[in-house]
Design an enzyme around this catalytic site. Structure first.
Site, mmCIF file in Angstrom:
data_model
loop_
_atom_site.group_PDB
_atom_site.id
_atom_site.type_symbol
_atom_site.label_atom_id
_atom_site.label_comp_id
_atom_site.label_asym_id
_atom_site.label_seq_id
_atom_site.Cartn_x
_atom_site.Cartn_y
_atom_site.Cartn_z
ATOM 1 N N HIS A 256 0.841 -1.205 0.000
ATOM 2 C CA HIS A 256 0.000 0.000 0.000
ATOM 3 C C HIS A 256 0.869 1.246 0.000
ATOM 4 O O HIS A 256 2.039 1.192 0.404
ATOM 5 C CB HIS A 256 -0.872 0.009 1.258
ATOM 6 C CG HIS A 256 -0.053 0.069 2.515
ATOM 7 N ND1 HIS A 256 0.458 -1.064 3.116
ATOM 8 C CD2 HIS A 256 0.393 1.114 3.251
ATOM 9 C CE1 HIS A 256 1.168 -0.721 4.170
ATOM 10 N NE2 HIS A 256 1.159 0.609 4.279
ATOM 11 N N HIS B 156 5.631 6.326 -1.005
ATOM 12 C CA HIS B 156 6.535 5.182 -1.007
ATOM 13 C C HIS B 156 5.798 3.949 -0.520
ATOM 14 O O HIS B 156 4.956 4.025 0.364
ATOM 15 C CB HIS B 156 7.757 5.447 -0.113
ATOM 16 C CG HIS B 156 7.448 5.524 1.344
ATOM 17 N ND1 HIS B 156 6.946 6.669 1.941
ATOM 18 C CD2 HIS B 156 7.522 4.598 2.313
ATOM 19 C CE1 HIS B 156 6.749 6.428 3.227
ATOM 20 N NE2 HIS B 156 7.088 5.173 3.489
HETATM 21 P P1 ATP Z 1 5.728 -2.590 11.632
HETATM 22 O O1 ATP Z 1 5.517 -1.286 12.358
HETATM 23 O O2 ATP Z 1 5.494 -3.777 12.480
HETATM 24 O O3 ATP Z 1 7.022 -2.639 10.900
HETATM 25 P P2 ATP Z 1 3.925 -1.544 9.648
HETATM 26 O O4 ATP Z 1 4.791 -0.327 9.689
HETATM 27 O O5 ATP Z 1 3.556 -2.127 8.346
HETATM 28 O O6 ATP Z 1 4.583 -2.686 10.507
HETATM 29 P P3 ATP Z 1 2.146 0.116 11.084
HETATM 30 O O7 ATP Z 1 3.253 0.597 11.971
HETATM 31 O O8 ATP Z 1 0.802 -0.103 11.686
HETATM 32 O O9 ATP Z 1 2.554 -1.249 10.407
HETATM 33 O O10 ATP Z 1 2.038 1.154 9.915
HETATM 34 C C1 ATP Z 1 1.052 1.097 8.921
HETATM 35 C C2 ATP Z 1 1.504 1.955 7.752
HETATM 36 O O11 ATP Z 1 1.699 3.311 8.174
HETATM 37 C C3 ATP Z 1 2.846 1.537 7.157
HETATM 38 O O12 ATP Z 1 2.832 1.843 5.767
HETATM 39 C C4 ATP Z 1 3.842 2.407 7.860
HETATM 40 O O13 ATP Z 1 5.005 2.602 7.092
HETATM 41 C C5 ATP Z 1 3.055 3.692 8.026
HETATM 42 N N1 ATP Z 1 3.474 4.414 9.230
HETATM 43 C C6 ATP Z 1 3.651 3.883 10.452
HETATM 44 N N2 ATP Z 1 4.012 4.810 11.346
HETATM 45 C C7 ATP Z 1 4.075 5.979 10.673
HETATM 46 C C8 ATP Z 1 4.378 7.317 11.034
HETATM 47 N N3 ATP Z 1 4.698 7.654 12.266
HETATM 48 N N4 ATP Z 1 4.341 8.253 10.061
HETATM 49 C C9 ATP Z 1 4.000 7.931 8.809
HETATM 50 N N5 ATP Z 1 3.687 6.693 8.395
HETATM 51 C C10 ATP Z 1 3.721 5.711 9.306
#
Ligand code: ATP
Ligand code: MG
EC number: 3.1.4.58
Length: 187
Positions: A42, A126
């Site tokens: 995504h 990205h």
């Molecule tokens: P993990 O954190 O276990 O590596 P993940 O990043 O896929 O897994 P989430 O942290 O729930 O799961 O994030 C969901 C989406 O939002 C992902 O695309 C992640 O890169 C993005 N994301 C997470 N935290 C942030 C943030 N603080 N700012 C912007 N985007 C974020």
């Protein structure tokens, strides 16, 4: 619940990218990377973080309005990149302005519903392909993907996705994504 607004690419585009990414898994260090699953791929438009369930009706209403104000637009996967030596991603080419505008609207709509989107970084389209806990030299990966440019596809919908983080300490377990709601762009 942990939420983010996103664009989910269609299956054909995912399959094409998946074929391009496959060979990277045999590069040195690939085993130290956590590869994201194609079914989870995504573009995050706005990361909302933990949201009180009581705000969900207002949030979905605002995101629906944001979706309706923006027409469908074309993108293609192109341009690999990395954040330090920890995140490997593929970018987007095509109507990136439309995607950025949609991201801004989603964040602004969420804010009006009382949900603050993470605004630390300016929006940068990205799609995360792999992550490393300890840095892994990602330049060879980036170079392998540098020439990749996918077929165009149309961004038709804005999705609100729930992320269920895995129980801590479970090695290799990924968060589970669940689409909570989706809205067609421009209608
Ligand atoms: P993990 O954190 O276990 O590596 P993940 O990043 O896929 O897994 P989430 O942290 O729930 O799961 O994030 C969901 C989406 O939002 C992902 O695309 C992640 O890169 C993005 N994301 C997470 N935290 C942030 C943030 N603080 N700012 C912007 N985007 C974020
Ligand atoms: Mg994360």
């Amino acid at each position: 619940m942990r939420l983010f607004a996103a664009v989910l690419p269609p299956p054909d585009a995912v399959a094409e990218l998946s074929s391009a990414v496959g060979p990277l898994r045999s590069l040195p260090g690939a085993g130290r990377l956590r590869w994201t699953a194609p079914a989870d791929w995504h573009f995050t438009l706005a990361f909302l973080g933990e949201v009180d369930e009581a705000l969900l009706p207002a949030l979905t209403e605002r995101l629906a309005r944001a979706a309706h104000r923006h027409p469908p637009h074309e993108l293609r996967f192109a341009g690999a990149g990395r954040f330090d030596d920890r995140v490997l991603w593929i970018g987007a080419d095509g109507d990136r302005t439309a995607l950025r505008d949609l991201a801004r609207s989603a964040a602004a709509g969420a804010r009006r519903a009382g949900v603050e989107a993470d605004g630390k970084h300016p929006f940068r389209a990205h799609l995360t392909l792999a992550r490393a806990t300890d840095p892994v030299p990602l330049r060879p990966y980036e170079e392998h993907l540098a020439g990749f440019s996918g077929a165009p596809w149309t961004v038709e919908r804005l999705a609100l996705v729930r992320s269920k983080l895995p129980a801590s300490g479970v090695p290799g377990e990924r968060p589970r994504y669940e689409t909570v709601a989706e809205w067609g762009l421009g209608h």
